[in-house]
Scaffold this active site. Structure first.
Site, PDB file in Angstrom:
ATOM      1  CE  LYS A 118      -3.936  -2.339   0.963  1.00 54.10           C
ATOM      2  NZ  LYS A 118      -3.581  -3.751   1.169  1.00 54.10           N
TER       3      LYS A 118
HETATM    4  C1  LIG Z   1      -4.262  -4.903   0.694  1.00 54.95           C
HETATM    5  C2  LIG Z   1      -3.466  -6.140   0.640  1.00 54.95           C
HETATM    6  C3  LIG Z   1      -3.768  -7.171  -0.258  1.00 54.95           C
HETATM    7  C4  LIG Z   1      -4.966  -7.105  -1.178  1.00 54.95           C
HETATM    8  O1  LIG Z   1      -4.886  -6.083  -2.136  1.00 54.95           O
HETATM    9  P1  LIG Z   1      -6.194  -5.532  -2.842  1.00 54.95           P
HETATM   10  O2  LIG Z   1      -5.750  -4.375  -3.640  1.00 54.95           O
HETATM   11  O3  LIG Z   1      -7.144  -5.128  -1.740  1.00 54.95           O
HETATM   12  O4  LIG Z   1      -6.763  -6.643  -3.650  1.00 54.95           O
HETATM   13  C5  LIG Z   1      -2.944  -8.263  -0.299  1.00 54.95           C
HETATM   14  N1  LIG Z   1      -1.884  -8.385   0.544  1.00 54.95           N
HETATM   15  C6  LIG Z   1      -1.573  -7.424   1.435  1.00 54.95           C
HETATM   16  C7  LIG Z   1      -0.416  -7.610   2.337  1.00 54.95           C
HETATM   17  C8  LIG Z   1      -2.339  -6.272   1.515  1.00 54.95           C
HETATM   18  O5  LIG Z   1      -2.024  -5.312   2.390  1.00 54.95           O
END
Ligand SMILES: *Cc1c(COP(=O)(O)O)cnc(C)c1O
Length: 496
Positions: free
Chosen positions: A108
């Site tokens: 993120k």
């Molecule tokens: C947010 C997240 C995901 C999923 O990603 P999306 O964009 O919501 O599909 C997978 N792994 C981790 C570690 C995350 O923080």
């Protein structure tokens, strides 16, 4: 001026407005109005370094915003290693794209380092001097990355809601110890879907009542419903492909497959957008944990959220309603806003909808889908470590398992890149238990143990959590979310 339109077909606006408002007034999500016409210079983008590629992609989506190169540079400076911000590593015969070397140790950070500057630039463009209140529901990682991105950014304040019993210990501490004067963190008695629904309802109610607008406060979102969250993520599909070319794994224009641990369908949608821009992507392997709504959808064409959400060791993927699927449906139906509106209405009223056989076939050209249960996740971490020495976090392990299943069942012969979405130290207890094959003690000792087992050093921000002061202890019910938002908004307005 670049125009954006809502996936529910009844609203369009400038790209600056799409960024600032986050979600369209008709409840839809924003996408650029013009279809991809082949004008993006993919080869040129593949030759650029990280910052160059990111700026080129962001300029393509947000041409109205000026100074993109400087915006990108200042966003990533001091937050990622400029030499190799998202390394592609090889473990055994698997490629892993490590997206977790940012300030909060999950993918993120790639987008949430940029979003605050995109937002402030868009506001300047619009002559908007209101206070932007960022409302965010998190299944664990978005919250911390958004707090870190927006902390003390002038003209913004951020409130994060997380499921009180649905995140890892490290994730919870990362959020409740957040520093900064414009931040607030609240636990919610419920799961992630309760948080997300509560936040969406508060958002809609507060916008409709106009009570915040009157006070010069605008609401926005740091969730991947915001187009500014998705676009920066496109960059790493390009840099991964470029790295595969460099190390001889493929030659242009051979395709690469990507296995993407998926929750809200944001990360994988960024891969789909990369493909539509002309990057040679084969299959996008939608990898789910035992909350396998999406696996079923891509197999049968029916999306059915009528089931219990299960808590797993990969909490950032514990989701039943994957918001960004709406964007895929819009694009794959040839931008049929009416059809998307119908499907989303059925989803909210009946909890289920089915797409036509023809649409399903089209989706299957780009996507494969697999899911991985809890035992399989633990087994994958243990076996992959044994075989290659690589310690994967539980989300990445889901991707590894699904990549194996994909190769076994559909074997394309193409290189498969697994997106490694979080540092294993964020989920130290689960990972330690998996590697050792016995239950871990829980608590900070597990982080030290995992350091020994993996031979890696835990990131500094995680090692220091033990000593950090907890600033936020509030927990509310899902129906208390709106009140928390108004109270926080009033306080921030008084002392900006
Ligand atoms: C947010 C997240 C995901 C999923 O990603 P999306 O964009 O919501 O599909 C997978 N792994 C981790 C570690 C995350 O923080």
């Amino acid at each position: 001026m670049k125009t954006y339109e809502s996936t529910r077909g009844s609203y369009s606006c400038s790209c600056a407005e799409a960024l600032v408002s986050g979600i369209a007034p008709d409840g839809g999500l924003f996408l650029p109005a013009e279809p991809e016409d082949g004008s993006f210079d993919v080869r040129a983008c593949l030759e650029k370094d990280w910052n160059g590629a990111a700026a080129m992609i962001l300029e393509h989506f947000f041409p109205d915003l000026e100074g993109m190169e400087e915006l990108v540079r200042s966003s990533y400076e001091g937050r990622f290693d400029p030499a190799d911000p998202v390394p592609l590593v090889k473990a055994g015969d698997r490629y892993l794209l490590e997206l977790f070397h940012g300030p909060t140790y999950a993918f993120k950070d790639v987008a949430l380092s940029v979003l605050p500057r995109l937002l402030t630039t868009a506001k300047r463009e619009l002559g908007d001097d209101s206070l932007t209140l960022i409302l965010t529901a998190t299944s664990g990682d978005t919250g911390k990355a958004a707090l870190s991105g927006f902390m003390d950014v002038p003209g913004t304040a951020i409130i994060v809601f997380y499921p009180a019993d649905g995140v890892s210990e490290v994730q919870k501490l990362q959020m409740t110890t957040q520093k900064g004067d414009n931040v607030r963190v609240v636990g919610v008695k419920g799961n992630f879907d309760d948080c997300q629904t509560g936040v969406k309802e508060a958002f809609a109610a507060l916008n409709a009542s106009g009570e915040l607008k009157k006070e010069g406060i605008g609401l926005s979102s740091a969730n991947s419903i915001n187009i500014g969250r998705l676009v920066p993520q496109i960059t790493y599909y390009f840099t991964a492909y470029a790295a595969l070319m460099r190390n001889g794994a493929l030659n242009w224009p051979e395709k690469a497959d990507f296995a993407v641990p998926t929750g809200n369908f944001g990360d994988i949608l960024a891969g789909y957008l990369a493909k539509r821009m002309g990057l040679p992507v084969g299959k996008l392997i939608c990898s789910s944990n035992r909350n396998d709504v999406l696996t079923e959808f891509f197999r049968t064409g029916t999306y059915d959220r009528r089931r219990e959400l299960r808590l797993t060791s990969s909490p950032s993927m514990d989701i039943l309603v994957s918001s960004n699927l709406e964007r895929l449906l819009y694009l794959a139906t040839g931008r049929d806003g009416g059809a998307v509106r119908d499907m989303m209405r059925r989803l909210s009223e009946d909890g289920i909808y089915t797409v036509s056989g023809e649409l399903l076939e089209r989706l299957k050209e780009d996507f494969s889908a697999y899911s991985c249960g809890e035992e399989q996740t633990m087994e994958t971490i243990r076996r992959f470590h044994e075989r290659t020495g690589y310690v994967a976090d539980p989300h990445t392990a889901v991707g590894l398992y699904c990549a194996d299943m994909y190769e076994k069942e559909e074997g394309s012969g193409r290189p498969v890149v697994v997106l490694s979405t979080a540092s294993p130290f964020k989920f130290a207890s689960s990972v330690l238990a998996a590697v050792r094959g016995e239950k871990a003690a829980g608590g900070p000792g597990d982080i030290k143990e995992l350091e020994k087992v993996s031979g890696l050093e835990a990131p500094e921000g995680i090692r220091e959590l033990e000593k950090a002061e907890i600033r936020f202890r509030t927990v509310c019910g899902p129906d208390g979310i709106r009140n928390e938002v108004t109270e926080f908004a009033k306080r921030e307005r008084r002392c900006p």
